[in-house]
Design an enzyme around this catalytic site. Structure first.
Site, PDB file in Angstrom:
ATOM      1  N   HIS A 312       0.854  -1.190   0.000  1.00 58.92           N
ATOM      2  CA  HIS A 312       0.000   0.000   0.000  1.00 58.92           C
ATOM      3  C   HIS A 312       0.885   1.233   0.000  1.00 58.92           C
ATOM      4  CE1 HIS A 312      -3.051   2.933   1.303  1.00 58.92           C
ATOM      5  NE2 HIS A 312      -3.934   2.065   0.876  1.00 58.92           N
ATOM      6  N   ASP A 369      -7.850  -4.039  -0.577  1.00 57.37           N
ATOM      7  CA  ASP A 369      -8.401  -4.240  -1.916  1.00 57.37           C
ATOM      8  C   ASP A 369      -8.377  -5.715  -2.319  1.00 57.37           C
ATOM      9  OD1 ASP A 369      -8.863  -1.432  -2.549  1.00 57.37           O
ATOM     10  OD2 ASP A 369      -6.681  -1.257  -2.550  1.00 57.37           O
TER      11      ASP A 369
END
Length: 435
Positions: A312, A369
């Protein structure tokens, strides 16, 4: 919460002139200290240069705190892990809007208000019919959310606190209805009206997957997983879409226009499309026996393949939202049964990547995600709806950030500056004399 100026300063010296100025340092309640450069141009005639604003605090805010180095996400001081475990999405909505968790009476009133605002103006359905059947649901959402300002004139005066709150409630309440309508329109099914006897996530599932011919009953495990996804996506500090909402709002635009701008920004694949990219990556890998091959490709800097859903930009350690959602993933897969080869592939990819020294050393763990894409696919949402659900959840964060900005007495219209690198002044040449 206003700036807190410390006694410390930073000295800036211009070597060519020898001029030195002092810039104050501001302290927040947590996080890095901030150099206040607001007087820099007035004192030196120079701006700071920070493409993408990755080293610039554009505002002060008391809504959300992130520490990406150690994997912290808090809303109003409450850890995201606690909120996801013990709260509902609507309770988190109240927290983001008001800065405090509600008591029982406040929660009851808030749930009632949101529930009884879920209906949309009936003429809005004709706007949907103006789109092609194969229109992307995000394109539809940008249009219909922006059009809310044409239907709800009584909540567009941003100087009125009551109207700001009504607009906030309407957006939170009606977003699931409009999102479900976008899905129904894309598959050619009749729109389903919201029901006042259902909870927020359950009602959205009913409007999305229910049909008039029979009653729809949402699985508690699936409804809870979806509610948790909404919580985990509710706000994420000054990201691209939130910054867009704030910038649009700084001009005095009405809240519906500002949220439509946020949705447009979220549609970008670098922002809201990451969970869709995870499913597309899994389709590209194709089968479990090809996982080692693609992991090796992901390690090759010269190979364009990227392992989507791992690591991330903000969280340099572990995405705290991913840990929460991981268990929900297993709950949903157990509920629906793992018969989808793509979902089986995802679980195998997770297992192998978490044991691979290369990814472990670099802390490239599965992020939110990765798991949300798997859950949404297992529930039955097409990938085209993934970003729509992201927008549905993030609406409360956008509106909370917008309200905070509007209510800031020091708020001014946003106006970034630039480092100009074009031509200096040139003489105009008539067309017949140009080579």
């Amino acid at each position: 919460m206003s700036d807190t100026k410390s006694s410390d300063t930073v000295s800036v010296t211009v070597n060519s002139t020898g001029e030195t100025i002092e810039l104050p340092i501001l302290d927040g309640t947590e996080g890095p200290r901030v150099i206040d450069v607001r007087q820099l141009y007035a004192q030196t005639g120079m701006f700071t240069y920070d493409p993408s604003y990755t080293s610039t605090a554009s505002c002060d805010s008391s809504i959300t705190y992130i520490d990406g180095e150690v994997g912290i996400l808090r809303h109003g001081g409450y850890a995201i892990e606690d909120l996801a475990e013990h709260s509902s999405f609507l309770e988190v909505c109240y927290l983001l809007l008001h800065g405090e968790l509600p008591n029982a009476s406040q929660m009851g009133d808030f749930e009632h208000t949101i529930t009884y605002h879920t209906m949309v103006h009936d003429q809005l359905q004709f706007l949907y019919r103006g789109f092609r059947r194969d229109a992307h649901p995000m394109a539809v959402m940008i249009g219909v959310v922006g059009a809310m300002s044409a239907f709800y004139h009584d909540s567009t005066d941003i100087s009125d606190p009551d109207q700001r709150l009504i607009a906030s409630h309407r957006l939170i309440a009606k977003m699931p209805t409009m999102a479900a309508m976008a899905y129904k329109y894309s598959v050619g099914q009749p729109f389903m009206y919201p029901r006042n006897d259902m909870k927020y996530a359950e009602n959205f599932l009913h409007m999305t997957f229910g049909v008039p011919a029979e009653d729809y009953e949402a699985s508690p495990a699936i409804a809870r997983a979806l509610d948790r996804i909404f919580i985990l996506h509710a706000d994420h500090e000054q990201n691209a879409s939130t910054s867009t909402v704030r910038l649009a709002g700084s001009s005095g635009a009405n809240p519906f226009a500002c949220i439509a701008a946020g949705i447009a920004t979220l549609w970008g694949p670098a922002h809201g499309g990451a969970n869709q990219a995870v499913l597309e990556m899994l389709e590209q890998i194709g089968s479990k026996d090809r996982i080692p091959e693609f992991l090796e490709r992901a390690k090759d800097k010269d190979d364009p393949f990227r392992l989507m859903g791992f690591g991330h930009r903000v969280y340099k350690n572990y995405d705290p939202r991913a840990g929460v959602l991981k268990q929900s993933t297993y709950d949903v897969l157990e509920e629906v049964g793992i018969e989808n080869p793509l979902l089986e592939l995802a679980m195998e990819l997770e297992r192998i990547a978490l044991e691979d020294e290369y990814f472990v050393e670099r802390k490239l763990f599965p992020n939110v995600d990765f798991y949300s894409g798997i859950i949404l696919s297992a529930i039955g949402f097409p990938t085209s709806m993934f970003t729509v659900l992201f927008a549905l959840a993030r609406t409360v964060g956008w509106i909370a950030q917008w309200k905070e900005m509007i209510e800031d007495p020091g708020q001014r219209i946003g106006r970034p500056r630039q480092l100009y690198k074009g031509y200096v002044e040139r003489d105009f040449v008539p067309m017949d004399k140009r080579s």
